[in-house]
Scaffold this active site. Structure first.
Site, short mmCIF file in Angstrom:
data_model
loop_
_atom_site.label_atom_id
_atom_site.label_comp_id
_atom_site.label_asym_id
_atom_site.label_seq_id
_atom_site.Cartn_x
_atom_site.Cartn_y
_atom_site.Cartn_z
N GLU A 80 14.59 30.47 -42.98
CA GLU A 80 14.29 31.81 -42.48
C GLU A 80 14.14 32.85 -43.59
OE1 GLU A 80 13.54 32.75 -39.56
OE2 GLU A 80 14.24 31.19 -38.20
N GLU A 111 26.65 10.55 -43.42
CA GLU A 111 27.75 11.45 -43.78
C GLU A 111 28.75 10.79 -44.72
OE1 GLU A 111 29.73 13.05 -40.41
OE2 GLU A 111 27.88 13.75 -39.44
#
Length: 244
Positions: A80, A111
């Site tokens: 953004e 992970e």
């Protein structure tokens, strides 16, 4: 003892038995505590933000590294920044375990790979001039710990946004940001309160960084990229407001 993000929440123990409205009310009540938890760590957020700004002013970049929901939030915030403030897409970057495919499908196994965290930073060309924020609700995710450990070893400024105090990552980074939001509505579902807290902190860090770098006048985004009709209209309003 289980980390607080994995503990059961007594306030929602019967959420499966109540009406829709009451279930929503229970979730909303839990969410109200998130802003308060973030408020408690504002000094740490400010300290980390100032360190990041200093590096950005001197040609450094900001990287977010995480897995699952945490990693997605980092990529979201980073993506953004360029259209909002007109900066390069290289300035703030989000790195997620499993690559960008993990943005829309689960990649939990990634992970556990501590080496991959370091490898992904190396692939982005991270240097000592940069800042790296590790995002992990539990504070113990191997991928994220591997990333910040590598970053610290080469001289980066390192921080984390976690929701468990005195966790492995909080004892690894230069500055630990730890909003303790308590047990989740649904046990272990850290996309909820923990994710909301991480999103709030990311908003704060990146927004204030862009303000300090001169991309905001008053509260107006002066370097907005007008890439569609809505943004062109907003850009016109901003120019009019600023007398340009």
């Amino acid at each position: 003892m289980l980390p607080i993000t994995e503990q059961e929440n007594p306030n929602t123990a019967r959420i499966d038995e109540v009406s829709t409205l009451e279930a929503l009310r229970l979730i909303n009540n839990e969410d109200k505590s998130v802003a308060e938890a973030v408020q408690q760590v504002l000094p740490q957020i400010a300290e980390a933000t100032d360190a990041i700004i200093e590096r950005l002013k001197n040609g450094g970049r900001l990287f977010y590294a995480g897995t699952g929901t945490s990693g997605r939030l980092g990529v979201l915030d980073a993506s953004e920044i360029p259209p909002t403030y007109g900066v390069s897409y290289d300035l703030v970057q989000g790195i997620i375990a499993g690559g960008y495919d993990a943005l829309y499908k689960a990649s939990e196994a990634s992970e556990d790979n501590k080496e991959a965290g370091a490898e992904d930073l190396i692939a982005r060309g991270v240097t000592a001039a940069d800042s790296v924020i590790g995002l992990t609700a539990s504070g113990r995710t191997p991928y994220t710990i591997g990333a910040v450990r590598y970053a610290k070893s080469i001289g980066c400024f390192t921080a984390c946004i976690a929701c468990v105090p005195d966790s492995e990552i909080t004892n690894t980074v230069d500055i630990a940001i730890v909003p303790v939001v308590g047990p989740e509505v649904i046990t272990g579902s850290t996309r909820m309160k923990a994710g909301t807290a991480q999103k709030m902190v990311l908003n704060m860090i990146s927004t204030v960084a862009m303000i300090r770098l001169g991309y905001v006048k008053g509260n107006l985004m002066t370097h907005l990229k007008p890439s569609n009709e809505k943004l062109r209209e907003r850009s016109d309003r901003i120019r009019s407001r600023l007398g340009k």
